[in-house]
Design a protein around this motif. Structure first.
Motif, PDB file in Angstrom:
ATOM      1  N   VAL A  68       0.819  -1.210   0.000  1.00 59.63           N
ATOM      2  CA  VAL A  68       0.000   0.000   0.000  1.00 59.63           C
ATOM      3  C   VAL A  68       0.854   1.261   0.000  1.00 59.63           C
ATOM      4  N   GLY A  69       0.467   2.182  -0.855  1.00 62.65           N
ATOM      5  CA  GLY A  69       1.143   3.473  -0.950  1.00 62.65           C
ATOM      6  C   GLY A  69       0.452   4.514  -0.085  1.00 62.65           C
ATOM      7  N   LEU A  70       1.228   5.481   0.377  1.00 57.32           N
ATOM      8  CA  LEU A  70       0.694   6.595   1.179  1.00 57.32           C
ATOM      9  C   LEU A  70       1.262   7.882   0.609  1.00 57.32           C
ATOM     10  N   THR A  80      11.231  12.863   0.917  1.00 57.17           N
ATOM     11  CA  THR A  80      10.807  11.517   0.518  1.00 57.17           C
ATOM     12  C   THR A  80       9.683  10.953   1.381  1.00 57.17           C
ATOM     13  N   GLU A  81       9.403  11.592   2.538  1.00 58.05           N
ATOM     14  CA  GLU A  81       8.267  11.167   3.384  1.00 58.05           C
ATOM     15  C   GLU A  81       6.944  11.252   2.629  1.00 58.05           C
ATOM     16  N   ARG A  82       6.866  12.115   1.644  1.00 56.32           N
ATOM     17  CA  ARG A  82       5.585  12.376   0.980  1.00 56.32           C
ATOM     18  C   ARG A  82       5.083  11.192   0.173  1.00 56.32           C
ATOM     19  N   ILE A  83       6.012  10.337  -0.269  1.00 54.48           N
ATOM     20  CA  ILE A  83       5.656   9.206  -1.129  1.00 54.48           C
ATOM     21  C   ILE A  83       6.203   7.944  -0.482  1.00 54.48           C
ATOM     22  N   ARG A  84       5.311   7.117   0.074  1.00 56.95           N
ATOM     23  CA  ARG A  84       5.757   5.926   0.810  1.00 56.95           C
ATOM     24  C   ARG A  84       5.057   4.672   0.303  1.00 56.95           C
ATOM     25  N   VAL A  85       5.744   3.554   0.432  1.00 57.88           N
ATOM     26  CA  VAL A  85       5.138   2.239   0.158  1.00 57.88           C
ATOM     27  C   VAL A  85       5.438   1.344   1.351  1.00 57.88           C
ATOM     28  N   ASN A  86       4.363   0.823   1.972  1.00 52.65           N
ATOM     29  CA  ASN A  86       4.485  -0.018   3.171  1.00 52.65           C
ATOM     30  C   ASN A  86       5.401   0.625   4.223  1.00 52.65           C
ATOM     31  N   GLY A  87       5.234   1.930   4.407  1.00 57.01           N
ATOM     32  CA  GLY A  87       5.970   2.648   5.442  1.00 57.01           C
ATOM     33  C   GLY A  87       7.365   3.090   5.052  1.00 57.01           C
ATOM     34  N   GLU A  88       7.844   2.700   3.870  1.00 60.89           N
ATOM     35  CA  GLU A  88       9.194   3.060   3.417  1.00 60.89           C
ATOM     36  C   GLU A  88       9.118   4.244   2.463  1.00 60.89           C
ATOM     37  N   ASN A  89       9.953   5.269   2.733  1.00 58.75           N
ATOM     38  CA  ASN A  89      10.000   6.437   1.854  1.00 58.75           C
ATOM     39  C   ASN A  89      10.512   6.053   0.474  1.00 58.75           C
ATOM     40  N   ILE A  90      10.078   6.764  -0.541  1.00 58.05           N
ATOM     41  CA  ILE A  90      10.610   6.570  -1.883  1.00 58.05           C
ATOM     42  C   ILE A  90      12.128   6.780  -1.854  1.00 58.05           C
ATOM     43  N   PRO A  91      12.921   5.866  -2.435  1.00 58.29           N
ATOM     44  CA  PRO A  91      14.375   6.041  -2.443  1.00 58.29           C
ATOM     45  C   PRO A  91      14.783   7.297  -3.224  1.00 58.29           C
ATOM     46  N   GLU A 121       1.827  19.622  -8.672  1.00 60.67           N
ATOM     47  CA  GLU A 121       1.498  18.787  -9.824  1.00 60.67           C
ATOM     48  C   GLU A 121       2.651  17.844 -10.170  1.00 60.67           C
ATOM     49  N   ILE A 122       3.879  18.351 -10.093  1.00 65.01           N
ATOM     50  CA  ILE A 122       5.044  17.525 -10.400  1.00 65.01           C
ATOM     51  C   ILE A 122       5.191  16.390  -9.385  1.00 65.01           C
ATOM     52  N   VAL A 123       5.050  16.729  -8.093  1.00 63.24           N
ATOM     53  CA  VAL A 123       5.212  15.706  -7.048  1.00 63.24           C
ATOM     54  C   VAL A 123       4.081  14.669  -7.138  1.00 63.24           C
ATOM     55  N   THR A 124       2.870  15.131  -7.432  1.00 63.87           N
ATOM     56  CA  THR A 124       1.738  14.208  -7.565  1.00 63.87           C
ATOM     57  C   THR A 124       1.944  13.263  -8.750  1.00 63.87           C
ATOM     58  N   ALA A 125       2.435  13.799  -9.863  1.00 62.75           N
ATOM     59  CA  ALA A 125       2.714  12.958 -11.030  1.00 62.75           C
ATOM     60  C   ALA A 125       3.794  11.927 -10.704  1.00 62.75           C
ATOM     61  N   MET A 126       4.828  12.360  -9.978  1.00 69.30           N
ATOM     62  CA  MET A 126       5.885  11.439  -9.569  1.00 69.30           C
ATOM     63  C   MET A 126       5.313  10.326  -8.700  1.00 69.30           C
ATOM     64  N   ALA A 127       4.439  10.676  -7.779  1.00 70.71           N
ATOM     65  CA  ALA A 127       3.841   9.682  -6.879  1.00 70.71           C
ATOM     66  C   ALA A 127       3.052   8.637  -7.669  1.00 70.71           C
ATOM     67  N   PHE A 128       2.185   9.087  -8.572  1.00 70.93           N
ATOM     68  CA  PHE A 128       1.397   8.145  -9.377  1.00 70.93           C
ATOM     69  C   PHE A 128       2.316   7.200 -10.167  1.00 70.93           C
ATOM     70  N   TYR A 129       3.353   7.767 -10.768  1.00 68.97           N
ATOM     71  CA  TYR A 129       4.279   6.979 -11.589  1.00 68.97           C
ATOM     72  C   TYR A 129       4.985   5.922 -10.737  1.00 68.97           C
TER      73      TYR A 129
END
Length: 435
Positions: A68-70, A80-91, A121-129
């Protein structure tokens, strides 16, 4: 681009400001292959409680074995806290790689007459990708501002639309009444979708109900009258409740304040709905572990014991009321020291009016944000309430002064802008590591 260059590129888009609307983000995501259409999204809007509600939901789903993503904002300590998967920040390497790709797409957009996308918008696009690449089972997606024209609302469908507590905030953008703000928040509700809504003012709920009728969406209201808090202190809370005809006894959460019990019940309602509608495999042990293990830093979070040092991102009237309620409950007949910094575009006077009776000493500081109110002006405002108030512009100096001038039995609360709270959290934790 490397990670630092990527962050600099994102930060430079500050100059494009906040621009509500979906044309730009739609085009950018189209150029990225529309990753948002390949994700199961739990979309969460509201004024207060969005982040903690998202955190409760993701924690339970993770305990049940789902990936699950958050997605949340702003960050407290690291981007990197803004985009997480299973509690882990995006590398950091993934940030650099995806932002480099996005930059290419933006250059194509601008060359073809589109406006430059905003930072969000840029950060949101990065998150979806990233979430699409990670093949997550679900994403808990927190709205940035409003709902209807927020970049996250580029999605065409969601598993459920969640509406948390609504109050006055960002009135210059979203409107100056509860019903106008509720209309913007309710904009995330989809045709033939489902809205799960926090029990609140009739003014807000009536607007949400009307939107649901227009969109033929199911309206589910989460009532809190079944909730019985059995234990509540500065370390944890234990409560019982009834959610969708199922009774839960002695649920425990580490997040503090009655509002967090409400937020956890809202999250639990989302889980119960998804279990039924999507046939998810989630048992009661998953729910109990998920609630207990939920962390949401910066919201009535205790960092130190002697003296007690609490941080809280109370920056509007609703948040201030929750903080005041927690102080009066946990520190009966005690007055504390307040370390505060705020942004100029917040309803500062309303916040001060609510929380000032609980403090007899105040240190003002200036958050590291272009929208910050100067510590001197904030000091002048606070002087109406408290005699002992000083201003220290630098946050680290303000924290060190506060600690130097406190006794072990004192209570220190640092509140206001989340931008400041993150800095305070880092500074205090660094001090604790040296002890």
């Amino acid at each position: 681009m490397n990670y630092q260059e990527s962050l600099q590129y994102i930060e430079e888009t500050h100059k494009f400001g906040v621009r509500l609307g979906l044309d730009n983000i739609s085009k950018l995501l189209e150029l990225l292959g529309n990753p948002q259409d390949k994700i199961n999204i739990i979309h969460v809007a509201g004024t207060n409680g969005k982040g903690s509600t998202c955190s409760f939901i993701t924690s339970i789903l993770k305990e049940a074995g789902y990936k699950v993503g958050l997605y949340t904002s702003p960050f407290l300590e690291t981007f990197t806290e803004r985009i997480r998967v299973n509690g882990e920040n995006i590398p950091e390497d993934d940030v650099a790689r995806i932002v480099t790709l996005i930059k290419e797409k933006i250059e194509y957009m601008v060359a073809n007459g589109y406006s430059y996308p905003t930072e969000f918008e840029i950060v949101t696009a990065m998150a979806f990708y990233y979430y699409c690449e990670q093949n997550v089972d679900f994403v808990a997606l927190e709205v940035g501002l409003g709902g209807r024209y927020d970049a996250t609302n580029v999605i065409n469908k969601s598993e459920v639309s969640v509406i948390t507590s609504i109050s006055l905030d960002h009135v210059g953008i979203l409107g100056d009444t509860i019903d106008k703000i509720a209309y913007e928040k309710g904009g995330i509700i989809k045709e033939n979708g489902v809205a799960i809504v926090y029990d609140q003012s009739d003014e807000a709920k009536d607007v949400i109900k009307d939107i649901c009728k227009e969109k033929n969406a199911k309206y589910i209201e989460v009532k809190f009258d079944s909730m019985k808090i059995k234990k509540s202190d500065i370390n944890s809370q234990v409560y019982s409740c009834k959610i969708m005809n199922k009774t839960y006894e002695d649920l425990e959460i580490k997040l503090i304040g009655e509002h967090q019990v409400n937020n956890s019940m809202l999250a639990l309602s989302v889980i119960e709905y998804l279990k039924e509608a999507k046939n998810l495999d989630i048992n009661e042990d998953d729910i109990r572990r998920g609630l207990l293990n939920t962390k949401w830093p910066g919201r009535i979070e205790k960092l130190m014991e002697d003296p007690i040092f609490i941080i809280d991102g109370a920056h509007n009237e609703d948040g201030a009321s929750s903080l005041a309620k927690s102080i009066s409950k946990n520190f009966v007949n005690k007055k504390g020291t307040l370390l505060i910094g705020m942004l100029e575009d917040k309803d500062i006077d309303s916040v001060l009016k609510i929380i000032m009776p609980y403090f007899d000493k105040v240190i003002t500081t200036t958050p590291d944000n272009p929208r910050a109110i100067s510590c001197e002006i904030l000091k002048d405002k606070i002087s109406k309430y408290v005699d002992d108030v000083i201003s220290i512009e630098n946050i680290e100096e303000a924290v060190n002064y506060t600690l130097r001038n406190s006794k072990k039995e004192d209570i220190i609360i640092s509140a206001g802008s989340l931008y400041m709270i993150g800095s305070v959290r880092t500074i205090v934790n660094n001090i604790l590591e040296l002890v």
